[in-house]
Each structure stands twice: as structure tokens, then as C-alpha cells.
Design an enzyme around this catalytic site. Structure first.
Site, PDB file in Angstrom:
ATOM      1  N   GLU A  26       0.869  -1.226  -0.246  1.00  0.00           N
ATOM      2  CA  GLU A  26       0.087  -0.602  -0.193  1.00  0.00           C
ATOM      3  C   GLU A  26       0.391   1.253   0.150  1.00  0.00           C
ATOM      4  O   GLU A  26       0.667   2.283   1.082  1.00  0.00           O
ATOM      5  CB  GLU A  26      -0.615  -0.236   0.886  1.00  0.00           C
ATOM      6  CG  GLU A  26      -1.661  -0.875   0.795  1.00  0.00           C
ATOM      7  CD  GLU A  26      -2.505  -0.821   2.049  1.00  0.00           C
ATOM      8  OE1 GLU A  26      -2.998  -0.232   2.690  1.00  0.00           O
ATOM      9  OE2 GLU A  26      -3.873  -1.904   2.550  1.00  0.00           O
ATOM     10  N   GLU A  33      -4.679  -8.529   0.387  1.00  0.00           N
ATOM     11  CA  GLU A  33      -5.525  -8.439   1.818  1.00  0.00           C
ATOM     12  C   GLU A  33      -7.097  -8.141   2.074  1.00  0.00           C
ATOM     13  O   GLU A  33      -7.905  -7.798   0.654  1.00  0.00           O
ATOM     14  CB  GLU A  33      -5.081  -6.900   2.722  1.00  0.00           C
ATOM     15  CG  GLU A  33      -3.778  -7.272   3.338  1.00  0.00           C
ATOM     16  CD  GLU A  33      -3.399  -5.561   4.222  1.00  0.00           C
ATOM     17  OE1 GLU A  33      -4.697  -5.298   4.493  1.00  0.00           O
ATOM     18  OE2 GLU A  33      -1.942  -5.864   4.135  1.00  0.00           O
TER      19      GLU A  33
END
Ligand code: BG6
Length: 478
Positions: A167, A379
Site C-alpha cells: 500500500e 488483504e
């Protein structure tokens, strides 16, 4: 029950990050990270929680991995703490750090669990921040590559799946725009784009090295992808969606997959004077790496809505406002481009994140048609308050419902032609949520831990047994 099935070799998994689970923050030669430092600032985290102990995975990894094996997990995604390998970011390798991860990998392989390694999940050696400002300097690029190469060399025989960055969009936005992550800067837009450029170059150089060293391995980055929907069919809002996607999603994914920034957004940032300089050497490097990545990693939690955000509260054409209503003039999102109102069609979590299972299929189809890359869902999960009963049960039916719906949509995405290799839930055990302490739980395994302490004992939640059945049935029981 569904007619759909995931392929036999589908990687049903779960994920974690070093800082959020390991603890042992100064053991066996580990150095201090930017997070160890940042959490010392009062008010930065919920009840001033630090990762000094976390859920003590450092000492309990055997117990945790045995639980993964009992569940039937096919892959375990975890990150390596740079500060365990190089306490000062570079220099001499700390052998005990390498040994710890060697043990984790061996323990996974012992049970037939495929290790999936994230090189960088936000914990940067503080020494590099002190020396040259960390990601703010281009010096970080070579240090990052050097760190990655040590890991490739050490684990090339045993680890096939690698993730360069977790991220990048989140750690840079929260670090340089909203001051919620280290280095805690606010609205430093020019630096934000520069830092991102450095991270892209570090990623790209690493991908090329990887392909020289582990040609059969698979590598990509994990992006926090929140697809957006235009609020309605008014073209002005459709345009705001295009602007939002270019600025908030494709700015990253296009670089990973195509090796270039989206043109319209680059132009917009140039006019603002904050676009990063891309040398011809950079362009060649980014493009070469983009040709080599094997998958798009996606961390999927939620979607958003975009609506045109008038600069003056009136609209783009003054009194001719095409939306037929006066803008509110609220300064959310980016005035002149977009704002992000809530979605009346979706429920939200206790932390106000939209719950949108179909958005996962949307994300997969968007990536498939835009990039034609395989996908790893690195995720997906529900952060919630969990209660342990007196007889040590955790009835997390809400988590089962959330995951069930998301897995169903993922199976539909595969059925509709998306090439998805893995699905990693967030997370396997409960862990430290960076800003929310231990109250926001994500795991299949409850950890007796709160901000004050706890026994650190592990308890299987109802969702543990649910996921076990999902894996065993190749998803058929969804
Ligand atoms: C992702 C991160 O952004 O979301 C994880 O990769 C994080 O590290 C997860 O824990 C959930 O976010 P939060 O803020 O609820 O912990």
C-alpha cells in the site's frame, strides 16, 4: 452452497505485517524503525499503543503457524522487518534477523504452506530517516534494493511469491498529506509525489534484480484499491470519477503495470507545480519493470462514491450548473475535482468503512480489463469489536458473513474470467491495528491482548472453523 469452485491449486491464505504482530522490538539485534519512533509522540495512536510486544509472534510463531496448518491454510503472507536484517538500514547483515525469517519460512514449508513475503510493510529503519530523510531522498532507492537483494539471496530456494511494497498509496498519503503516519507531515503535496516517485523507482529496480536472481519467482506490489462509483449519471459526476480514479488509483497501478503515470493527472499536477520530475532514465526503468511484474496485488476493503466538487459551490458553468442543484461548497476531496460522499446503498463497519462485497468483483474485473494481469488479493477483512465469552468462545458471525460474501464475489470474478491466484484475509491472528490499538480485531484467532496487556493466549473464533471448511471444499460451501 454454490456451484462455483476455486481451482485445486488456489492459494487460500491469510496475511500479517511484522510491526503489527512480532513485538520483540529490540531483540536479537533489531534496530529502531520509524514506527517505533513515531508512536512515542503522544496522541498518535489509540491509548498510545506501541508495537513493542504486539501479539508476541516473535516468540509464538510456531504456535501460530501450527494453527494455520490446522486450518488448512495454503499460503501465509507476512512481512519482513527491514530493521531485523539491517538494524541501521544498510551495512552489516544481522544474521539473527535472517535466521528468524528462515525459521518462519521453514515452519510454513513443514506444513505445506506457501510463504508469501512482503519486503516493505511500512516500517523503515529510523537510521535512514535520521541520515537522509528516508523516502524523501533518492538515496533510499539503493538501500531498499540492497536490502531486497539480501533477502532474495537468502530465501530464493524457498520463497516463490514476493511483494515489493504494501500500500504505497496509503503510507505516503498518511505520512505526507494527513500526518497520521510517520513522518507526520501535513499537506506536503510536492514531497508526497516525490516520495512516491522514489518508492516507484525502488520497486522497479527491485523487480529487475529479482528477475535476474529468481527467474521462476513471482513478484508484484500490493495496492490498496478502493474503486469508485459516480454518484449518478450526470456527466459532471462521471468526469469526477475519472479524475478520482486517475489521481487516487491509477496513479499507482498504471506505474506498476504500464511504467507510466496517467497523462491527465500528470498534467494536472504539473499545472499545480507538484508533479515529480521523470527523467528519461526513470521512464525506461519504470517501463522495463512494468513488463516484468507477474501480478497485481490488491488489498481490498471498501469502495467510495465520487461527486463533482465545485470550487465556488456553484458548479463548473456558474448559473448553468448541469447537476440542477447548487453545490454545497463543502471542502471534502479536492475542490474543482471531486468529493466523496457516503454511499446510501451500503452498510458500514464500526469504523465507517463501507461494506461492499461486489466491489471486490468490480476491482478484479477493472484490473483484468485495464492491465490483463493475474491478481493476488493480498488483504481483505473486517475490523470489528469481538467478545470472548466466559467459556472462551468468539462468535464472530458478522465476520463470517462479511468474508462469505466477499469470497462469493471473488469466485464469481474468477468464473467471469479474472485470473486470481490467491486470497489472503486480513488477518490470521488478531494484531495491532496501527492507529486503533487492539480493539479493532481482524483475526480468525483471538489474542488475549488489550492496550494494557493480556496473557497473549490464542483462541479460535467461529470464523476459524468457517474458513477451514471453505478451504477444504474449494469454496463450495460458500
Ligand atoms: C491495510 C494495511 O491498510 O489495512 C494493514 O495493509 C492494516 O496493515 C489494514 O492493518 C487494516 O487497517 P486498520 O487501520 O484497520 O488496521
Amino acid at each position: 452452497m454454490t456451484e462455483l469452485r476455486m481451482p485445486k491449486d488456489f492459494l487460500w491464505g491469510s496475511a500479517s505485517a511484522a510491526y503489527q504482530i512480532e513485538g520483540a522490538h529490540l531483540e536479537d539485534g533489531k534496530g529502531i524503525s520509524n514506527w517505533d519512533e513515531f508512536v512515542q509522540i503522544p496522541g498518535k495512536t489509540f491509548k498510545e499503543t506501541t508495537g513493542e510486544v504486539a501479539v508476541d509472534h516473535y516468540h509464538r510463531y510456531k504456535e501460530d503457524i501450527a494453527l494455520m496448518a490446522e486450518m488448512g491454510l495454503k499460503t501465509y503472507r507476512f512481512s519482513i522487518a527491514w530493521t531485523r536484517i539491517f538494524p541501521n538500514g544498510r551495512g552489516e547483515v544481522n544474521e539473527s534477523g535472517l535466521e528468524f525469517y528462515q525459521n518462519i519460512i521453514d515452519e510454513c514449508l513443514k506444513y505445506g504452506i506457501e510463504p508469501m513475503v512482503t519486503l516493505y510493510h511500512w516500517d523503515l529503519p529510523q537510521a535512514l530517516v535520521d541520515e537522509y530523510g528516508g523516502w524523501e531522498s533518492e538515496q533510499v532507492i539503493d538501500d531498499y534494493v540492497n536490502y531486497a537483494v539480501v533477502l532474495f539471496e537468502a530465501f530464493k530456494e524457498k520463497v516463490k511469491y514476493w511483494i515489493t511494497m504494501n500500500e504505497q498509496n496509503i503510507f505516503t498519503t498518511l505520512g505526507w498529506m494527513t500526518a497520521q503516519h510517520p513522518p507526520g507531515k501535513f499537506d506536503d503535496e510536492k514531497m508526497y509525489y516525490l516520495v512516491n516517485h522514489h518508492a516507484f523507482l525502488a520497486h522497479a529496480k527491485t523487480v529487475l534484480k529479482f528477475k535476474e536472481m529468481i527467474p521462476d519467482g513471482k513478484i508484484g506490489a500490493s495496492f490498496a484499491y478502493s474503486p469508485s462509483y459516480a454518484i449518478n449519471a450526470d456527466p459532471i459526476h462521471a468526469m469526477s470519477k475519472v479524475d478520482f480514479d486517475n489521481l487516487k488509483n491509477f496513479w499507482w497501478m498504471d506505474v506498476y503495470a504500464y511504467g507510466r503515470y496517467p497523462k491527465n493527472t500528470y498534467r494536472y499536477l504539473q499545472k499545480k507545480g507538484v508533479a515529480p520530475t521523470v527523467t528519461s532514465e526513470d521512464a525506461v526503468l519504470l517501463e522495463a519493470a512494468a513488463k516484468q511484474i507477474d501480478f497485481m496485488g490488491v488489498n481490498y476493503y471498501q469502495t467510495s462514491v465520487t461527486e463533482y466538487n465545485p470550487l465556488d459551490g456553484v458548479g463548473p458553468y456558474g448559473e448553468m450548473n448541469t447537476s440542477g442543484k447548487k453545490g454545497t461548497g463543502e471542502i471534502t476531496g479536492i475542490p474543482g475535482l471531486f468529493k466523496n460522499p457516503s454511499n446510501p446503498h451500503l452498510e458500514t463497519t464500526d469504523w465507517d468503512w463501507t461494506i461492499d462485497p461486489m466491489g471486490l468483483r468490480y476491482a478484479c474485473k477493472e484490473i483484468t480489463s485495464r492491465y490483463n494481469l493475474p491478481i493476488i488479493i493480498s488483504e481483505n477483512g473486517l475490523g470489528a469489536f469481538d467478545d470472548k465469552t466466559e467459556d472462551n468462545q468468539i462468535h464472530d458471525d458478522y465476520r463470517i458473513a462479511y468474508l462469505n460474501a466477499h469470497v462469493y464475489e471473488l469466485m464469481k470474478a474468477v468464473d467471469e474470467g479474472c485470473d486470481v491466484w490467491a486470497y489472503c484475509t486480513w488477518s490470521f491472528t488478531d494484531l495491532l491495528s496501527w492507529l486503533n490499538g487492539y480493539q479493532k480485531r481482524y483475526g480468525f484467532v483471538y489474542v488475549d491482548r488489550d492496550e494494557e496487556g493480556g496473557s497473549l493466549d490464542r483462541y479460535k473464533k467461529d470464523s476459524f472453523y468457517w474458513y477451514k471448511d471453505v478451504i477444504q471444499s474449494d469454496g463450495a460451501m460458500i
